[in-house]
Design a protein around this motif. Sequence first.
Motif, PDB file in Angstrom:
ATOM      1  N   LEU A  98       0.301   2.749  10.261  1.00  0.00           N
ATOM      2  CA  LEU A  98      -1.036   2.445   9.772  1.00  0.00           C
ATOM      3  C   LEU A  98      -1.165   2.609   8.273  1.00  0.00           C
ATOM      4  N   MET A  99      -0.044   2.777   7.616  1.00  0.00           N
ATOM      5  CA  MET A  99      -0.101   2.837   6.159  1.00  0.00           C
ATOM      6  C   MET A  99      -0.525   1.483   5.629  1.00  0.00           C
ATOM      7  N   GLN A 100      -0.213   0.475   6.365  1.00  0.00           N
ATOM      8  CA  GLN A 100      -0.478  -0.868   5.878  1.00  0.00           C
ATOM      9  C   GLN A 100      -0.873  -1.748   7.031  1.00  0.00           C
ATOM     10  N   SER A 101      -2.138  -2.029   7.143  1.00  0.00           N
ATOM     11  CA  SER A 101      -2.570  -2.898   8.222  1.00  0.00           C
ATOM     12  C   SER A 101      -2.326  -4.340   7.804  1.00  0.00           C
ATOM     13  N   ALA A 102      -2.511  -5.226   8.733  1.00  0.00           N
ATOM     14  CA  ALA A 102      -2.330  -6.649   8.440  1.00  0.00           C
ATOM     15  C   ALA A 102      -3.283  -7.081   7.337  1.00  0.00           C
ATOM     16  N   LYS A 103      -4.361  -6.340   7.183  1.00  0.00           N
ATOM     17  CA  LYS A 103      -5.377  -6.724   6.204  1.00  0.00           C
ATOM     18  C   LYS A 103      -4.931  -6.487   4.764  1.00  0.00           C
ATOM     19  N   ARG A 157      -1.555 -11.332  16.120  1.00  0.00           N
ATOM     20  CA  ARG A 157      -1.216 -11.026  14.739  1.00  0.00           C
ATOM     21  C   ARG A 157      -0.371  -9.765  14.621  1.00  0.00           C
ATOM     22  N   ARG A 195      -8.725   7.564  20.744  1.00  0.00           N
ATOM     23  CA  ARG A 195      -8.961   6.406  19.878  1.00  0.00           C
ATOM     24  C   ARG A 195      -9.183   5.134  20.682  1.00  0.00           C
ATOM     25  N   TRP A 220       0.849  -1.195   0.000  1.00  0.00           N
ATOM     26  CA  TRP A 220       0.000   0.000   0.000  1.00  0.00           C
ATOM     27  C   TRP A 220       0.887   1.248   0.000  1.00  0.00           C
ATOM     28  N   THR A 266      -2.989  10.514  16.584  1.00  0.00           N
ATOM     29  CA  THR A 266      -4.116   9.596  16.377  1.00  0.00           C
ATOM     30  C   THR A 266      -3.613   8.238  15.891  1.00  0.00           C
ATOM     31  N   ARG A 301      -5.439  13.254  22.117  1.00  0.00           N
ATOM     32  CA  ARG A 301      -5.846  12.844  20.763  1.00  0.00           C
ATOM     33  C   ARG A 301      -5.603  11.357  20.535  1.00  0.00           C
ATOM     34  N   ASP A 337      -4.354   4.589  17.297  1.00  0.00           N
ATOM     35  CA  ASP A 337      -4.827   3.481  16.448  1.00  0.00           C
ATOM     36  C   ASP A 337      -3.904   2.273  16.563  1.00  0.00           C
ATOM     37  N   GLU A 383      -2.024 -15.499   8.421  1.00  0.00           N
ATOM     38  CA  GLU A 383      -0.666 -14.972   8.341  1.00  0.00           C
ATOM     39  C   GLU A 383       0.367 -15.938   8.890  1.00  0.00           C
ATOM     40  N   SER A 436     -13.476   4.059  23.209  1.00  0.00           N
ATOM     41  CA  SER A 436     -14.544   3.075  22.997  1.00  0.00           C
ATOM     42  C   SER A 436     -14.155   1.678  23.478  1.00  0.00           C
ATOM     43  N   LYS A 437     -12.866   1.491  23.725  1.00  0.00           N
ATOM     44  CA  LYS A 437     -12.399   0.172  24.168  1.00  0.00           C
ATOM     45  C   LYS A 437     -11.989   0.173  25.634  1.00  0.00           C
ATOM     46  N   THR A 470       1.502  10.482  13.687  1.00  0.00           N
ATOM     47  CA  THR A 470       0.590  11.465  14.288  1.00  0.00           C
ATOM     48  C   THR A 470       0.089  10.882  15.612  1.00  0.00           C
TER      49      THR A 470
END
Lengths: 518, 377
Positions: free
Chosen positions: B204-209, B167, B51, A440, B152, B47, B156, A499, B54-55, B150
């Motif tokens: 977070l540019m690339q998550s495990a997904k 993971r 995030r 990405w 945030t 900030r 995250d 994974e 909620s958890k 950042t």
Amino acid sequence: MKDVKLRKYHSASWDEPLIMEMGTKGERGIIPPKAAKEVVEKLGQAIDLLPAEMRRQKSIGLPEVSQYHVLQHYLRLSQMTLGMDLGSDIGEGTCTMKYSPKMHDQVVNSSKFADLHPSQPQETLQGILEIVYGLEQYLKQISGMSKFTFQPGGGSHATYTNACLIRRYHEARGELAQRDEVITTIFSHPCDGATPATAGFKVITLMPDENGYPDLEALKAIVSERTAGIMFTNPEDTGIFNPKVAEYVKVVHDAGGLCFYDQANANGIMGMARAFDAGFDACHFNLHKTFSSPHGCEGPASGAYGVREELAKYLPVPTVEFDGSKYYLDYDRPESVGKVRSFLGNLECVIRAYAWIRSMGAEGIKTAAQISVLNNNYMDQLLLDIKGVTRPYAEGKRRLEQARYSLGQVMEDTGVGTAEIRNRFSDFGIQGYWMSHHPWIVPEPFTPEPCETYSKEDLDYWAAALAQCVKEAYEDPEFVMNAPHAMANTKILDDSLVEDPDRWACTYRAYKKKILDK
Amino acid sequence: MRKVGLIINPLAGIGGRVGLKGSDGRDIVEKAIAMGAVAEAPLKAKRALNRLVSKKEEFQLLTYPGPMGEDTARELGFDPIVLGSLKGELTTPEDTEKAAVVLRDAGAELILFAGGDGTARNLYHAIGNSLPVIGIPAGVKIHSAVYADTPTHAGDAAALFLAGSGRIQLREAEVMDIDEEAFRQDRVSARLYGYMTVPNVRNLMQSAKAGSVSTEGENMMSIASHIVTHMEEDVCYLIGPGTTIRSVMDILGLKNTLLGVDAVLNRELIGSDLNEAGLLELLDRMESKGIPVKLVVTVIGGQGYVFGRGNQQLSHRVLSRVGKDNIIIAATETKMIALGGKPLLVDTGDAAFNELLAGYVKVITSMNRQMAYRVAY
């Protein structure tokens, strides 16, 4: 965009077991009749005809299920998925998902083709050879190249064939030991780097410049007497068409390399621009994309690979030739790279592509390209109006038939990323979208491609669905995080399962070995 | 219940807004406050923590009193376990160090901390690489790669860490700091202090997904395999600092100086942790024997520096002797993409030599894979 009423959709949910877990001992789908007495008398028992070392010693372990239950099982599974004719594939960018006329499937399914055996004598294969030869003539016109093969069973297989051809070309010139580098770009399909690597080349990747084009100065800096070739797409995944592509070709040619144009997706340029005219030595088309054969777990693939006259001698054997009265297979090609697949390839794709081109005509093909670009630019405006949606690189410049957008701002504002929004998307009865090839570069990416198939209403619907997902992300992020809500199959709950090589299982046997038996 | 530690250095970044180029040292802090500076770090921490709101039922927050975490946590509705105590009105680096130890010993699986390079150094000094951390960028100077890009994203990353059932991969990231006194005089002198473990979520540019199945460790090993495979006989290799190329020494079975420069000839270690003088002496020796010298370096930190940050021993005097063509740069694709298109940087202390190094290089990103990338100064 007029008001769009988003459909209330809910898939069937069957809680279906795996086929391997079904059935009861002794249950059968088919009980083949016993051989006639006189046959047994003459030949013995069928099992005795098999050499002893080829006989299975243990039970094969297949499920024992009746025909009726097999049918029921797979119908249930099909109800739990969004089949390609149920939803809209607009989101599947880079895949060129267009409508595949059902008439073409009738031809493919007819006994005239389905009952052919590839080892039949050539004189009894004249019909299918005529179609193969005929499609080659059309693709030659569309690309400008001189000769094609349909052996590769997919796009990456075609690029691999190209890598083999580059290797063969330099080998024939005695320069292979020296020319060990193939160049690609980060926004090309990953196979343009992976397949030359498989063929033994070192691969150098170009990054985009500020306009979103591959960095031309970098290319000039890295070409050398080690350059074997370049393999890339245009437009790249970003949808940005590089008008200076001929300059890149010249740089590589001047260094002594070959230039390959990955045209897996040629939907925005077919009938408008030709690889040959831009100076390329070779190109390929995915018949299962641009030329309408269905794909993506919905049909087999075919990577039609074509080259210039000077390179034709290296193409895989056999080629299909016509001597003025009959079609024949030419194996007498001593400089060929050899075979890359058995027989002539996935010919059902060839038939569908041939039928599609015949039904569209030259003007129709050009119109399809124009409409696909028009569709994309219409939808582009709708998408860029959605809060938090951006389209990195080359701001203000139009894209061709697809575009890569970012939901990075939505992620930053709400914590909801593209994977979650994609999950929510399917709740509206349309396919979840394609995010991006790896790696990405664009944060939280998505890549739609609204082909010529889709109407303005389809585009409005798709954009409205995205707008709704994003709106929900801002108003109730948890709701989107927990999506999908209307699909039978929800999401991967434990990513480590896909994974971790010690735990992932692509087959039941692997699942049994790695998970059940542990 | 899982436990997450929170440390805020309330004074981090306080000097920045009033142009003081850093906040190290009590006199600078007092000067900044006198000039009207407001504490930024608690706002940035807020900030990040937002995030996780909620958890908040899913984990226990452990923190330090008042401005070092408690105030911000309570403001957001958390019910933290508050440990330790503060003495003075102004917090000190010692408070940060103490907090890190106390939170770790109380069972924190991850420490989220807000600060700058100085704060990262304090944490490193106190707890080393003993548990994963995530930096919330709040300081004037952020050269350390332990920070998310950042606040945030830091939040995250922590959320992903908590959600991940094994993971979340970990990677080691640089702890760097520059000499603030020199920085105020417009000289940059950065030092690599060490490495701490951070969740590998690539800002977070690339998550495990995204579908990547290779870990950062595997990618580094792939790079090292490439380098070792192509190592020539009777060529001396200088192995620069950093985790990326540490794997080269692992494959060769040689002792590695993580923060320094080692020398290898025919797979034997012929020099360890060489400083500039040691390198120049080695170059002389090699030259007298007619042995060519190559240098293997990586990109240090998140800023894209190849030379001039964290590897000052590789001065222009050393580099000009090695020669531009004998410099091998290696970095994982992840690290390169995280530069966001910014060029690689060189600051060798010699303008003419910087200019010579500028242009394009081929960076090794894995076995037989390279990236053509721009170098600027």
